[in-house]
Design an enzyme around this catalytic site. Structure first.
Site, PDB file in Angstrom:
ATOM      1  CB  ALA A 125      -0.890  -0.002   1.236  1.00  0.00           C
ATOM      2  CB  THR A 163      -2.404   6.731  -0.388  1.00  0.00           C
ATOM      3  OG1 THR A 163      -3.031   6.249  -1.578  1.00  0.00           O
ATOM      4  CG2 THR A 163      -1.229   7.610  -0.753  1.00  0.00           C
ATOM      5  CB  THR A 220      -2.063  -7.427  -4.324  1.00  0.00           C
ATOM      6  OG1 THR A 220      -3.293  -6.997  -4.903  1.00  0.00           O
ATOM      7  CG2 THR A 220      -1.919  -8.927  -4.516  1.00  0.00           C
ATOM      8  CG  ASP A 263      -5.452  13.623 -12.511  1.00  0.00           C
ATOM      9  OD1 ASP A 263      -5.079  12.434 -12.454  1.00  0.00           O
ATOM     10  OD2 ASP A 263      -6.395  14.023 -13.211  1.00  0.00           O
ATOM     11  CB  SER A 274       3.222   4.831 -12.861  1.00  0.00           C
ATOM     12  OG  SER A 274       3.177   4.051 -11.702  1.00  0.00           O
TER      13      SER A 274
END
Lengths: 516, 516
Positions: free
Chosen positions: A214, A216, A221, A274, A282
């Site tokens: 994680a 944020t 997973t 954004d 990415s």
């Protein structure tokens, strides 16, 4: 054309004894010099000066802070944890300081800011300097700002993706077809990956899945899988797992895939800027580096998901397809419903329980998680040409219903080091409805924040379990969700947040109220 | 619409004892928590988290670092020097931590990055949040990036200027005409301001001059004046000086003029981003805040000056005129020769010697400094309508030649607290020509860097004295410039730099070499 004598090195005070000062600055390189240090006076360094450290052949750039008082001797230099980890000095080592060499690629960042289009070599120079840790945080912020909005042309996104791939490990697999999936994110509990990998590899596909922890969110997973089995495998162990089972579910961080991406993400999150171009670079740099040939993208669209509007989704899809095409990567986007969380659990162990319930076909399994995983598995099978037209969903369902996917999942975990049972948090608190009503909306972002305050993902058993779905009628006093925490303090933090934000679960008027 | 009990505050571990940790981070607010701090675990804070501190009614935002080992108790929070200075906690005070409120004006920064034009209210909101220290360094970097190049429209530059004026003190003077001058910079030794102020005020003008200390140069006017007289006057003392003499020569930092400009300059310098809009807002916000009505801008143009080309100079001039007009400020730009340094000295005391030599009409005075100061003084007199057409230069020259300007300068220094004699550095080293030749060029930037390495401006006697001008013939072994330092270590640093950069003074072929 002027003459000056060589200086006496003993006068420059440059050779300093490194001292591990024990400060973790979160990856930003910081060094500490005592107030009045000869190095400061001689070189004109002051607080926030950027300087270059050398130890043996190793060089790195750092920001300077000045320590008052007696913390450091005049010939010492304090190193933050990240600098210490990079230089790894021994007891006899000395560090040399200098003014940093000018970082030539910053002129490319400026050119981009002024509205130019960068050539591949210019983007590669920027990425190489970031990989070598020559950029300060504010310089990376300027680069991210320069690439924000729609400032990156398609060729620039392709160049950025390729440059990021080349800064890290690039995996290659003997199979001609290597499938992968990725979720754009923003939907708590949407933990389909372990189920999809189990189904796809049970049906003969090669799916060496690397996932992130994680950043944020309350769980990645890799955080969920870490509750069930070791995930920090090196490349050799990962390869052996894939050879034996066709798949794996490991943490990508241990394998160093496109590491510059991780560096940039740290700054992007802090700026909340954004940038579709950087999002696409990415996602796809990780997939290309992982050696994938076919990728299925889960793109939840909803008012509190990451992608909020169809317009934004279409634009992202177009760019994903175009860039994937340039790397010979087959790509399918599945837009999914991003209205509300998926499954019951939010948090590493709570999500692991959901995954196991679906794989084991338990009666209490979350149907929405099951159906989303089946839909994605079907697209993976279609992408790989493994099913007759229209039969892929049935194939996936049969694989799950028959227990074949569950046996395959156990085999993967065994190959990674053994399957463990997730535990349950000792401190639990139900948050209840204060009146009767119909659930109108669930705020994904605030729900995720509550799970994080309860301790997820650092406390793996922490998070929350959702007891209602949008459209449900609830009675006064009925639980809406249950907070799970490993300590009373964390539970108190999450409760305090929930009390401040009563609209995490919004209740509408009851049918009687509407009727009268 | 959900219920949760109020948390027990004793569980949240939020009230922390402040501890002055003695680290100077150069104005970036940093706080330090011990590893395993309950506040970190409870709130999910980690290294580089942004958080809000409260003490009494005072709030500020800071970045978090984590201290390993026993440096801090679990209920302590370490404060960097800038946080300590802002909060000024007493022994019994406690600091409370929270997640930072979202900074709404960042959406304006994002809108600007995505290519929008900001309204005045949007720019005011950004500047107000920066003034309240709600922006992190990387957020300020994103704002500077958004405004870079030609991205700011004229109306935006006007709004930014006005917003920066309103964040600090705004001086008002009884005189209907208040003159000022400013140099765009980049030319070492160009210390005309004390001479211009002496002439202008001797001739009856009101010129309450506020100047900056050096940011990246070897000396600012305030550094040079500080060698001669106290400059850190408060507003009251400054007013009394102006009432008595018509002028002053003080440090603007003590008066808090457009302080947001200083904050932004810190990041701009680090990024080396060229932004005419921000340069104009920076210059003019200080002038409007200082209460000036007429400003003369000295703009040196040369290959190693700040403004390198006529095209750039024209663009800056146009914008300066347009923005000044919107604030009712009379503005005249004098483009000057930016080829080489001015005068002999570079560094606070060395420049003060040059200024005194010109004011005292000494035989060895630097003629170029004298002529530049006279030209600027003449433009100031013209601007103020104090001279018949064409006679202003003669008026200024008479004022200087007659000793009137020198008496006026002494009066100003007396009113500020007394005139002192500048000293001379104990360590001096002549850098000599290694062959015969004609001086072809002097690199302003590298010369300034050598003066800084010798210790300027922190060591006020340090710097260098230039012995040649472009076009001079020099013999082998003849001094080109002489380094001045207050310590042998600083001298060694500067010498080492000079040895690495032999082209600070470039010698061309001799006439004999050309002839043969």
């Amino acid at each position: 054309m002027s003459a000056a004598p060589s200086p006496d090195p003993s006068l420059t005070g440059e050779r300093l004894r490194p001292h591990r000062i024990g400060i973790d600055t979160g990856g930003e390189h910081v060094v500490y010099l005592p107030h009045g240090s000869p190095a400061c006076q001689g070189e004109g360094f002051g607080p926030q000066s950027r300087l270059q450290l050398s130890l043996g052949g190793h060089r790195l750039m750092a920001n300077l802070a000045i320590v008052q008082g007696n913390g450091l001797a005049p010939d010492q230099i304090g190193l933050s944890e990240s600098v210490w980890a990079s230089l790894r000095p021994t007891a006899d080592d000395h560090v040399t300081l200098a003014h940093p060499p000018s970082v030539e690629s910053l002129s490319n960042v400026r050119a981009k800011l002024y509205g130019g289009t960068l050539a591949e070599a210019q983007l590669r120079a920027i990425v190489a300097d970031i990989a070598a840790q020559r950029y300060s945080n504010i310089e990376m912020a300027a680069f991210i700002a320069a690439c924000s909005g729609d400032h990156l042309a398609l060729d620039e996104v392709v160049a950025l993706t390729g440059a990021m791939v080349d800064t890290g490990t690039r995996l290659r697999w003997p199979s001609p077809m290597v499938v992968d999936k990725h979720c754009v994110g923003g939907l708590p509990g949407n933990r389909t990956t372990p189920i999809v990998v189990a189904i796809a590899t049970a049906l003969g596909l090669v799916m060496p899945k690397t996932s992130s922890r994680a950043i944020t969110s309350p769980a990645g997973t890799a955080d969920t899988m870490a509750v069930l089995t070791p995930v920090d495998l090196d490349v050799g162990r990962m390869r052996r797992t894939v050879e034996r089972t066709g798949g794996c579910l490991v943490w990508g961080g241990a394998i160093n895939l496109a590491p510059v991406d991780d560096t940039l993400i740290r700054i992007e999150r802090a700026l909340d800027i954004d940038s579709p171009g950087q999002l696409v670079a990415s996602i796809l740099s990780k997939k290309v580096a992982a050696g994938s040939t076919h990728v299925v993208i889960d793109m939840p669209v909803g008012p509190t998901a990451k992608v909020r509007e169809a317009r934004h989704a279409r634009m992202l899809e177009r760019m994903l397809h175009a860039v994937a095409g340039r790397f010979g990567l087959g790509l399918t986007v599945l837009r999914t419903d991003g209205l509300q969380p998926v499954g019951r659990g939010v948090g590493p162990a709570l999500e692991a329980h959901d995954v196991l319930a679906v794989l084991q076909n338990l009666p209490a399994q979350p149907r929405d998680l099951r159906e989303r995983a089946l839909a994605l598995a079907a697209v993976v099978l279609d992408t790989a040409g493994r099913a007759e037209s229209g039969s892929s969903l049935a194939m996936a369902r049969e694989c799950l219903d028959s227990g074949r996917a569950w046996r395959q999942f156990q085999a993967i975990c065994e190959a990674q080091g053994g399957l463990r049972s997730p535990g349950v948090a000792p401190h639990r608190y139900p948050v209840v409805a204060t009146r009767e009503g119909r659930v109108e909306a669930i705020d994904n972002r605030r729900l995720a924040q509550a799970a994080k305050l309860a301790g997820a993902p650092a406390s793996p058993l922490a998070g929350l379990a959702i007891d209602v779905r949008v459209g449900d009628m609830v009675a006064c006093g009925q639980p809406l969700f249950t907070l799970h925490a490993q300590s009373p303090g964390e539970l108190a933090y999450a409760l305090e947040y929930v009390a401040r934000h009563p609209s995490i679960v919004s209740l509408g008027a009851t049918s009687e109220e509407i009727g009268t």
